[in-house]
Design an enzyme around this catalytic site. Structure first.
Site, mmCIF file in Angstrom:
data_model
loop_
_atom_site.group_PDB
_atom_site.id
_atom_site.type_symbol
_atom_site.label_atom_id
_atom_site.label_comp_id
_atom_site.label_asym_id
_atom_site.label_seq_id
_atom_site.Cartn_x
_atom_site.Cartn_y
_atom_site.Cartn_z
ATOM 1 N N GLU A 245 -0.018 -0.539 -7.704
ATOM 2 C CA GLU A 245 0.787 0.365 -6.856
ATOM 3 C C GLU A 245 0.796 -0.254 -5.464
ATOM 4 O OE1 GLU A 245 2.362 3.048 -7.778
ATOM 5 O OE2 GLU A 245 1.477 3.530 -9.714
ATOM 6 N N CYS A 279 2.422 5.240 1.607
ATOM 7 C CA CYS A 279 3.205 4.176 0.966
ATOM 8 C C CYS A 279 4.664 4.588 0.831
ATOM 9 C CB CYS A 279 2.612 3.813 -0.382
ATOM 10 S SG CYS A 279 2.372 5.253 -1.432
HETATM 11 P P1 NAD Z 1 -5.333 -3.587 1.111
HETATM 12 O O1 NAD Z 1 -4.520 -4.315 0.102
HETATM 13 O O2 NAD Z 1 -5.746 -4.297 2.335
HETATM 14 O O3 NAD Z 1 -6.695 -3.044 0.444
HETATM 15 C C1 NAD Z 1 -6.701 -2.191 -0.677
HETATM 16 C C2 NAD Z 1 -8.012 -2.364 -1.424
HETATM 17 O O4 NAD Z 1 -8.074 -3.682 -1.969
HETATM 18 C C3 NAD Z 1 -9.263 -2.196 -0.559
HETATM 19 O O5 NAD Z 1 -10.272 -1.572 -1.319
HETATM 20 C C4 NAD Z 1 -9.653 -3.651 -0.281
HETATM 21 O O6 NAD Z 1 -11.014 -3.844 0.003
HETATM 22 C C5 NAD Z 1 -9.291 -4.299 -1.601
HETATM 23 N N1 NAD Z 1 -9.054 -5.747 -1.515
HETATM 24 C C6 NAD Z 1 -8.607 -6.460 -0.445
HETATM 25 N N2 NAD Z 1 -8.512 -7.774 -0.768
HETATM 26 C C7 NAD Z 1 -8.905 -7.872 -2.065
HETATM 27 C C8 NAD Z 1 -9.022 -8.970 -2.959
HETATM 28 N N3 NAD Z 1 -8.713 -10.216 -2.586
HETATM 29 N N4 NAD Z 1 -9.456 -8.737 -4.217
HETATM 30 C C9 NAD Z 1 -9.763 -7.485 -4.611
HETATM 31 N N5 NAD Z 1 -9.683 -6.398 -3.803
HETATM 32 C C10 NAD Z 1 -9.248 -6.592 -2.538
HETATM 33 O O7 NAD Z 1 -4.503 -2.261 1.453
HETATM 34 P P2 NAD Z 1 -4.851 -1.124 2.514
HETATM 35 O O8 NAD Z 1 -4.621 -1.646 3.895
HETATM 36 O O9 NAD Z 1 -6.167 -0.522 2.178
HETATM 37 O O10 NAD Z 1 -3.731 -0.033 2.179
HETATM 38 C C11 NAD Z 1 -2.453 -0.038 2.717
HETATM 39 C C12 NAD Z 1 -1.457 -0.587 1.725
HETATM 40 O O11 NAD Z 1 -1.537 0.162 0.524
HETATM 41 C C13 NAD Z 1 -0.019 -0.464 2.195
HETATM 42 O O12 NAD Z 1 0.676 -1.658 1.918
HETATM 43 C C14 NAD Z 1 0.535 0.674 1.345
HETATM 44 O O13 NAD Z 1 1.921 0.626 1.145
HETATM 45 C C15 NAD Z 1 -0.229 0.509 0.079
HETATM 46 N N6 NAD Z 1 -0.271 1.776 -0.649
HETATM 47 C C16 NAD Z 1 0.477 1.889 -1.794
HETATM 48 C C17 NAD Z 1 0.493 3.090 -2.497
HETATM 49 C C18 NAD Z 1 1.282 3.240 -3.778
HETATM 50 O O14 NAD Z 1 1.027 4.172 -4.541
HETATM 51 N N7 NAD Z 1 2.248 2.382 -4.063
HETATM 52 C C19 NAD Z 1 -0.254 4.174 -2.030
HETATM 53 C C20 NAD Z 1 -0.991 4.020 -0.856
HETATM 54 C C21 NAD Z 1 -1.008 2.802 -0.183
#
Ligand code: NAD
Length: 486
Positions: A245, A279
């Site tokens: 997502e 999001c």
């Molecule tokens: P992010 O991608 O920075 O982090 C999300 C999670 O992934 C965190 O737990 C982080 O520690 C982990 N992570 C980061 N790098 C990783 C890696 N290399 N391997 C494994 N895990 C890793 O996102 P964020 O800043 O926490 O959230 C914001 C983003 O999330 C925005 O782009 C938003 O659009 C998206 N989002 C999408 C939805 C949806 O349902 N489509 C809902 C909410 C947020």
């Protein structure tokens, strides 16, 4: 000093390293959590693997009771959960009340859906045959969550994954791990050890070993496009089941028949909820040229009335952004747009405040177009760019002009426009007159770069089940089409 949950026990990182968690409104340190590495991740995955054979065989009614019990405990502990969410994530308390209620209801929903069916009986190819499908769990599922809805986006994964018979290793965002740890400690202790484990740490040190672990069969991830792409590449060699997502750039089209005051409220809510850090926030707005000034004036007046503050203060409409780097991104997009000719009508600056967090006055801009980054890339903050259209077909084309496809909203009461919109716009959710509202029974997810997975609804359960087809012939006689062919 919070601990992780591994195999039913409180657990620390062997390195002793910890991550401080800040209140984004005032930057005070709230607490700290272990900074896990591969060692703790391996231990958590092994615990989940051991727990799988027992959990996957728990009969459906019993599993349903245990999922309902999670909902019951969440409601018992809701005051503390809401408080923690507000402190670590920053959005107003009322929005966290909604988040906790939604999450508890999600466990109730999947408790029931999970015992509804485990496959289908199919029409056989011959009278001596019986064909059926089984819906089976994958095994160990990694649930990796972002910071903006820490508990709700966890519930959307955990509830269906457990209902389907999987065991889980959860890795919450390092910015908001406290509510997930509290939830695990207080709402999951009735589950057998190892069924749910929670490891805390950074994406690099804890997330990557989790994704790459050979015993993790499926990865349920919500977060940014870039991280989703990285996870997909790490998972590819083992062909793991991916549930992604990702980000969005959601459009809202306001039709000529909409009413300006009502439209202003709908638009401000869908752009500024959680300080624009949703999001499915509306990040591009299309106004009919003939009435653009009416809609714009109503919006500016409404945005002027919104109050920034700490999420725990009564009367706060909008909290801080989660971290300064996210505000920097919004500021850069707004500055670039104005340098390219857009006009800033209100906001777009840091307020004078005694609070040290990354507050930002919501920006409303006109004169934008699709050459600008603010109309093409995810903003994830409080900015509302308004663009005019000539006719409704152009509005639909503009709505589709994006590499993302998460959600799209329309404000209109005209059935002809509404039908053209929901048929013509490519997005996982189409909202007519009620932006951002979810429905447990309705699948939520995206198209294109937003990822193709679905949470909630029947689809949300099937994301965590694999299908096995059983083709059974009661007759053991050789078939006449077997060798030899003569
Ligand atoms: P992010 O991608 O920075 O982090 C999300 C999670 O992934 C965190 O737990 C982080 O520690 C982990 N992570 C980061 N790098 C990783 C890696 N290399 N391997 C494994 N895990 C890793 O996102 P964020 O800043 O926490 O959230 C914001 C983003 O999330 C925005 O782009 C938003 O659009 C998206 N989002 C999408 C939805 C949806 O349902 N489509 C809902 C909410 C947020």
């Amino acid at each position: 000093m919070q601990s992780m949950l591994i195999d039913g026990e409180a657990w620390e990182a062997s390195s002793g390293a910890r991550i401080e968690v800040l209140d984004p409104a005032n930057l005070e340190i709230l607490d700290s959590v272990p900074a896990a590495g591969a060692g703790e991740v391996n231990r958590a995955v092994e615990a989940a693997e051991r727990a799988f054979s027992g959990w996957s065989r728990v009969v459906a009614n019993e599993r349903a009771s245990m999922l309902h019990e999670i909902g019951v405990r969440m409601r018992e502990h809701q005051a503390a959960l809401i408080d923690l969410l507000t402190r670590e994530e920053g959005k107003p308390r009322v929005e966290n009340e909604e988040e906790v209620e939604w999450s508890a209801n999600t466990f109730d929903y999947y408790a029931e859906l999970g015992r509804h069916e485990v496959g289908q009986v199919l029409p056989p190819g011959a009278s001596s045959q019986f064909n059926f499908t089984l819906k089976e769990p994958y095994g160990v599922v990694a649930c990796i969550t972002p910071w903006n809805y820490p508990i709700m986006l966890l519930a959307w994964k955990l509830a269906p994954a457990l209902a389907a018979g999987n065991t889980c290793v959860v890795k919450p965002s390092e910015l908001t791990p406290l509510s997930s740890l509290y939830f695990a400690e207080h709402c999951l202790s009735h589950l057998p050890p190892g069924v749910v484990n929670v490891v805390t740490g950074t994406g690099l040190d804890a997330g990557e070993p989790l994704v790459a672990h050979p015993s993790v069969a499926a990865i349920a991830f919500t977060g940014s496009l870039e991280t989703g792409q990285r996870i997909a590449s790490l998972a590819a060699p083992q062909m793991k089941k991916l549930h992604l997502e990702l980000g969005g750039k959601d459009p809202m089209v306001i039709a000529e028949d909409a009413e300006p005051e009502k439209a202003a409220r709908a638009l401000a809510y869908s752009s500024l909820l959680n300080c624009g850090q949703v999001c499915t926030s509306t990040e591009r707005v299309y106004l009919p040229r003939a009435r653009a000034s009416e809609f714009t004036e109503a919006l500016v007046e409404h945005v002027r009335s919104l109050r920034l503050g700490h999420g725990l203060d009564a009367g706060t409409d909008i909290g801080p952004m989660i971290e300064g780097r996210f505000r920097d991104k919004v500021e850069a997009q707004v500055a670039e747009a104005t340098a390219q000719g857009a006009k800033l009508l209100i906001g777009g600056r840091r307020p004078e405040s005694s609070l040290a967090g990354a507050f930002y006055e919501p920006a409303v801009l006109t004169g934008v177009d699709h050459s600008m980054r603010i109309m093409r890339e995810e903003t994830f903050g409080p900015a509302i760019p308004l663009m005019e259209y000539e006719d409704f077909d152009q509005a639909v084309a503009l709505a589709n002009d994006s590499p993302f496809g998460l959600g799209a909203s329309l404000l209109s009461s005209d059935p002809d426009r509404i039908k053209r919109f929901f048929e013509g716009v490519q997005a996982g959710t189409i909202w007519i007159n009620d932006p951002l509202t979810d429905n447990y029974a309705g699948p939520f997810g995206g198209m294109r770069l937003s990822g193709g997975s679905r949470e909630l609804g029947q689809e949300g359960l099937d994301e965590f089940r694999t299908t096995k087809h059983v083709h059974w012939d009661f007759s053991t006689e050789p078939k006449d089409f077997w060798y030899p062919y003569d």
